[in-house]
Design a protein around this motif. Sequence first.
Motif, PDB file in Angstrom:
ATOM      1  N   ASP A 111       0.807  -1.207   0.000  1.00 32.27           N
ATOM      2  CA  ASP A 111       0.000   0.000   0.000  1.00 32.27           C
ATOM      3  C   ASP A 111       0.852   1.274   0.000  1.00 32.27           C
ATOM      4  O   ASP A 111       0.411   2.315  -0.461  1.00 32.27           O
ATOM      5  N   ILE A 112       2.072   1.215   0.519  1.00 32.46           N
ATOM      6  CA  ILE A 112       2.957   2.384   0.537  1.00 32.46           C
ATOM      7  C   ILE A 112       4.235   2.046  -0.209  1.00 32.46           C
ATOM      8  O   ILE A 112       4.603   0.883  -0.361  1.00 32.46           O
ATOM      9  N   CYS A 113       4.927   3.052  -0.682  1.00 32.03           N
ATOM     10  CA  CYS A 113       6.133   2.869  -1.487  1.00 32.03           C
ATOM     11  C   CYS A 113       7.160   1.988  -0.788  1.00 32.03           C
ATOM     12  O   CYS A 113       7.749   1.099  -1.406  1.00 32.03           O
ATOM     13  N   ASP A 114       7.353   2.177   0.515  1.00 36.33           N
ATOM     14  CA  ASP A 114       8.324   1.367   1.256  1.00 36.33           C
ATOM     15  C   ASP A 114       7.936  -0.106   1.306  1.00 36.33           C
ATOM     16  O   ASP A 114       8.784  -0.950   1.589  1.00 36.33           O
ATOM     17  N   GLY A 115       6.705  -0.444   1.019  1.00 40.32           N
ATOM     18  CA  GLY A 115       6.246  -1.832   1.037  1.00 40.32           C
ATOM     19  C   GLY A 115       6.056  -2.395  -0.358  1.00 40.32           C
ATOM     20  O   GLY A 115       5.344  -3.382  -0.539  1.00 40.32           O
TER      21      GLY A 115
END
Length: 173
Positions: A111-115
Amino acid sequence: ADDVPECTPTFSGPSVWYTVTGTGGDITVTTCSELTDYNTQLAVYAGSCSDLACIGGNNVDYSCEAGARNSTFTFTSVAGATYYIYVTGQGGADGTFELTVECEDVPVTNDICDGAESIACGDVVVGTTDGASSESVPFCGTSLSSAPGVWYAFDGDGSTVTVTTCGAATNYD
């Protein structure tokens, strides 16, 4: 009253059955309602009608504000699996009840860029933005909306790469 496999608690009253399809997340079934007018019991089974396996059940939900005669049971489901919900009364009781089934969405891990989910060139991914959140991103050749999005990452090898959502599984713009 049906003859059902043992499932905590013990069931003995007139009964009805419902089914729900698993989402991969938690599912809560409850008779916690002012409309429930007798002591209900719940059980959830997996398998088939001829081969039921007990997932679990509940006789009394003391946290229910509507009264102690209500039952609530939460379980983690398998996406696509059929679950059988058995509603009956304690000690042969019968009456009127309201059954509510709440299904939690499966958390989106990318869901987020880091993931971002790792993929390789040539991979075909079927994904979903259901349950994803919106993220503010800078302009990158197209005007991105504020709709929910997911992230993928891959290691380039110096070749030209084409990324597309033109596939049979894509069902929105």
